[in-house]
Design a protein around this motif. Structure first.
Motif, short mmCIF file in Angstrom:
data_model
loop_
_atom_site.label_atom_id
_atom_site.label_comp_id
_atom_site.label_asym_id
_atom_site.label_seq_id
_atom_site.Cartn_x
_atom_site.Cartn_y
_atom_site.Cartn_z
N LEU A 296 7.88 16.98 -3.53
CA LEU A 296 7.29 16.44 -4.74
C LEU A 296 5.91 17.04 -5.01
CD1 LEU A 296 8.29 12.68 -4.35
CD2 LEU A 296 9.09 14.25 -6.13
N ILE A 297 5.09 17.14 -3.97
CA ILE A 297 3.75 17.70 -4.13
C ILE A 297 3.82 19.16 -4.57
CG2 ILE A 297 1.65 18.37 -2.89
CD1 ILE A 297 2.04 15.84 -1.17
N LEU A 298 4.70 19.94 -3.93
CA LEU A 298 4.85 21.35 -4.31
C LEU A 298 5.34 21.49 -5.75
CD1 LEU A 298 6.38 22.96 -1.09
CD2 LEU A 298 4.25 23.63 -2.22
N SER A 299 6.29 20.63 -6.14
CA SER A 299 6.81 20.69 -7.51
C SER A 299 5.69 20.44 -8.53
CB SER A 299 7.92 19.65 -7.70
OG SER A 299 8.99 19.89 -6.80
N GLY A 300 4.87 19.43 -8.25
CA GLY A 300 3.76 19.14 -9.16
C GLY A 300 2.74 20.25 -9.20
N MET A 301 2.44 20.86 -8.05
CA MET A 301 1.46 21.94 -8.01
C MET A 301 1.95 23.18 -8.75
SD MET A 301 -1.25 20.84 -6.48
CE MET A 301 -2.16 22.34 -6.11
N PHE A 302 3.27 23.46 -8.68
CA PHE A 302 3.82 24.62 -9.39
C PHE A 302 3.84 24.38 -10.90
CE2 PHE A 302 5.99 25.94 -5.30
CZ PHE A 302 5.26 27.11 -5.17
N LEU A 303 4.05 23.14 -11.32
CA LEU A 303 4.08 22.81 -12.75
C LEU A 303 2.69 22.82 -13.38
CD1 LEU A 303 6.67 19.90 -13.09
CD2 LEU A 303 6.81 22.16 -14.14
N LEU A 304 1.68 22.53 -12.57
CA LEU A 304 0.33 22.32 -13.09
C LEU A 304 -0.22 23.49 -13.91
CD1 LEU A 304 -1.84 20.11 -13.01
CD2 LEU A 304 -2.84 21.28 -11.05
N PRO A 305 -0.11 24.75 -13.44
CA PRO A 305 -0.68 25.87 -14.23
C PRO A 305 0.02 26.09 -15.57
CG PRO A 305 -0.31 26.51 -11.94
CD PRO A 305 0.39 25.21 -12.14
N THR A 306 1.21 25.50 -15.74
CA THR A 306 1.94 25.70 -17.00
C THR A 306 1.50 24.74 -18.09
OG1 THR A 306 3.75 24.14 -16.45
CG2 THR A 306 3.95 26.41 -15.64
N ARG A 307 0.66 23.77 -17.75
CA ARG A 307 0.23 22.77 -18.72
C ARG A 307 -1.21 23.05 -19.18
NH1 ARG A 307 4.02 18.60 -18.49
NH2 ARG A 307 5.93 19.67 -17.82
N PRO A 308 -1.56 22.62 -20.39
CA PRO A 308 -2.93 22.84 -20.89
C PRO A 308 -3.97 22.21 -19.96
CG PRO A 308 -1.49 22.10 -22.66
CD PRO A 308 -0.71 21.97 -21.39
N GLY A 309 -5.05 22.93 -19.72
CA GLY A 309 -6.11 22.42 -18.84
C GLY A 309 -6.12 23.10 -17.50
N GLY A 310 -4.92 23.49 -16.99
CA GLY A 310 -4.82 24.23 -15.73
C GLY A 310 -5.55 23.55 -14.59
N ILE B 250 -8.90 8.83 -4.15
CA ILE B 250 -7.93 9.83 -3.67
C ILE B 250 -7.55 10.70 -4.86
CG2 ILE B 250 -5.65 10.21 -2.68
CD1 ILE B 250 -5.90 7.63 -1.16
N LEU B 251 -8.16 11.88 -4.94
CA LEU B 251 -7.87 12.82 -6.02
C LEU B 251 -6.59 13.59 -5.69
CD1 LEU B 251 -11.39 14.40 -6.74
CD2 LEU B 251 -10.29 12.51 -7.93
N PRO B 252 -5.53 13.44 -6.48
CA PRO B 252 -4.27 14.12 -6.16
C PRO B 252 -4.42 15.63 -6.02
CG PRO B 252 -3.88 12.44 -7.81
CD PRO B 252 -5.37 12.50 -7.62
N LEU B 253 -5.27 16.27 -6.85
CA LEU B 253 -5.38 17.73 -6.80
C LEU B 253 -6.21 18.22 -5.62
CD1 LEU B 253 -5.66 18.82 -10.54
CD2 LEU B 253 -3.65 18.42 -9.11
N VAL B 254 -6.90 17.32 -4.94
CA VAL B 254 -7.55 17.66 -3.67
C VAL B 254 -6.65 17.25 -2.51
CG1 VAL B 254 -9.51 17.18 -2.15
CG2 VAL B 254 -9.88 17.49 -4.59
N ALA B 255 -6.08 16.05 -2.62
CA ALA B 255 -5.22 15.55 -1.54
C ALA B 255 -3.95 16.38 -1.39
CB ALA B 255 -4.87 14.09 -1.80
N ALA B 256 -3.46 16.99 -2.48
CA ALA B 256 -2.21 17.75 -2.42
C ALA B 256 -2.32 18.98 -1.51
CB ALA B 256 -1.78 18.17 -3.83
N PRO B 257 -3.28 19.91 -1.72
CA PRO B 257 -3.38 21.05 -0.80
C PRO B 257 -3.75 20.61 0.62
CG PRO B 257 -5.25 21.04 -2.32
CD PRO B 257 -4.26 20.04 -2.83
N VAL B 258 -4.52 19.53 0.73
CA VAL B 258 -4.85 19.01 2.06
C VAL B 258 -3.58 18.55 2.77
CG1 VAL B 258 -5.92 17.07 3.27
CG2 VAL B 258 -7.24 18.36 1.59
N ALA B 259 -2.75 17.77 2.08
CA ALA B 259 -1.53 17.25 2.69
C ALA B 259 -0.58 18.37 3.10
CB ALA B 259 -0.83 16.29 1.72
N LEU B 260 -0.38 19.35 2.22
CA LEU B 260 0.53 20.45 2.53
C LEU B 260 0.03 21.28 3.72
CD1 LEU B 260 1.39 21.66 -1.09
CD2 LEU B 260 2.86 20.37 0.47
#
Length: 440
Positions: free
Chosen positions: A52-66, A384-394
């Motif tokens: 789930l975390i990887l899926s969200g991280m891969f989708l993120l650059p495709t959305r406005p705001g990056g 808990i910032l998801p965009l910080v916690a995500a690379p930390v968790a992985l």
């Protein structure tokens, strides 16, 4: 031949074929045992959350705001927000769901332990485990709802980019490996990394560290439980104190200044080194006898030591003192987001006189539950910032995977030699940074 006879007798006491474990083989099993079920739950929770975390991280650059600071600080803070975001495939919501799954993994492990002990008709541990589960659920679903979200000072000055994500991920791999080897959790290095190197407010660093602790525990504990290095009874009994302490610490953290938290963190780590240095030359404890409480709770055990190619049996002493120190360990965990593995390992190794491999692996199992007890409060507070916690968790999960493969073949003395310099460096950095005179 005598060594093999002793090994066989000892391993029969814990239901493990000695030669298969010492040679790194699994061997046939007639049915799914309690430890195997717990191991599968931990592995499954880690896999689902990582996907789930990887899926969200891969989708993120495709959305406005990056990958921007605005995107970093704009995230769902409640379960209803996450569900609403999933309906529109919002990357932040997918990442948050992965983090929720990771937080839920140690909770599911505790719930499965109730079934395991019930199947063994161990009514004492069914009650103990049910109490631990009740504390966890109360903390996540009731106490977490009583706090108010807020952004710490300096939040809008954070610099966030793809390079920072990659660097956090790489640093987390090392933290996860070290944490899984010595039972400390990744927070011991994650908090200094995020605050000193990446200039994040300590509130956010502690929030990410809570996730790193759960990731270290879940990622490494699956292998340790499967290989019978972890003492499930010791871990479950001591979790009574650590979960209560974690909830207390999470509330107290909102009342203390960030600089003071850093100084407390460093001093606690430095103090915890002293008994480890004294016992540096000892490989296994000798002359230890069960105290009355340890005998009643059947805390003694045995584990296959691949380094020594034999099975080590052990007993447990000064159990009440160990339980008291576990409350302090839980308090520190909730206060600083570090897993408090230092105090857990020191309490089990030095006070309760468990072999250091058992202390570190049992600590690894416990730190995830301790962190989960305070994670709901930190998440509800918006720390808990998801965009910080995500690379930390992985990164932590990957590092814990490697660490869990290395530990069975290492000596107890080697583990202590790794433990000491890591603690000293992190402690000094955090004290200096907390006093405003750090090197960065």
């Amino acid at each position: 031949m005598q060594e093999q006879r002793i090994s066989k007798k000892a391993t029969q006491a814990i239901g493990v074929p000695p030669l298969s474990l010492l040679n790194g083989e699994r061997g046939p099993r007639p049915s799914l045992s309690g430890t195997e079920m717990i191991s599968w739950i931990l592995q499954g929770g880690v896999l689902i959350s990582a996907v789930l975390i990887l899926s969200g991280m891969f989708l993120l650059p495709t959305r406005p705001g990056g990958l921007s600071t605005q995107r970093l600080l704009n995230f769902p803070q409640t379960l209803s927000d996450v569900l609403a975001g999933l309906l529109i495939m919002r990357p932040q919501a997918i990442i948050s769901l992965g983090l929720f799954c990771l937080i839920a993994t140690p909770v599911m492990r505790v719930a499965a332990s109730i079934f395991t002990f019930a199947r063994e008709r161990d009514h004492i541990y069914v009650l103990i485990t049910a109490l631990v589960l009740a504390i966890l659920l109360c903390s996540i679903f009731i106490l977490g709802a009583t706090v108010t979200p807020h952004l710490p000072a300096g939040a809008h000055e954070i610099h966030y980019s793809l390079l920072i994500v990659v660097c956090i991920f790489l640093g987390s791999i090392g933290a996860g490996m070290l944490g899984s080897l010595v039972g400390l959790g990744g927070g011991i290095l994650i908090v200094p990394l995020l605050t000193i190197v990446f200039r994040l407010p300590i509130d956010f660093a502690i929030g990410a560290s809570i996730i790193s602790v759960i990731a270290t525990s879940s990622g490494a504990a699956a292998a340790y439980v499967r290989d019978h290095l972890t003492n499930l009874r010791v871990g479950m009994f001591l979790e009574l104190a650590t979960t209560i302490g974690a909830v207390s610490g999470a509330f107290l953290a909102g009342l203390l200044a960030p600089g003071l938290l850093g100084v407390i963190f460093g001093i606690i780590l430095l103090i915890s080194i002293a008994p480890v240095v004294v016992k540096l030359g000892e490989d296994l404890p000798h002359g230890v006898k069960n105290d009355r409480l340890a005998s009643w709770l059947r805390l003694n055990g045995a584990y296959p030591d691949r380094h020594a190619r034999t099975v080590v049996t052990y007993e447990v002493t000064r159990t009440p003192w160990g339980l008291a120190l576990m409350y302090v360990a839980g308090l520190i965990s909730g206060l600083l987001g570090i897993g408090s593995g230092t105090f857990k390992v020191v309490a089990m190794d030095t006070i309760m006189r468990l072999p250091v491999k058992v202390s570190s692996t049992t600590s690894n199992l416990m730190i995830g539950v301790t962190a989960a007890a305070s994670a709901g409060i930190y998440f509800s507070r918006g720390e808990i910032l998801p965009l910080v916690a995500a690379p930390v968790a992985l990164g932590i999960l990957l590092g814990a995977f490697f660490g869990a493969r290395l530990l069975p073949g290492m000596s107890n003395k080697a583990l202590r030699l790794i433990f000491i310099p890591v603690i000293v460096l992190s402690a000094l950095e955090m004290v200096l940074h907390g006093l405003g005179i750090g090197p960065f």
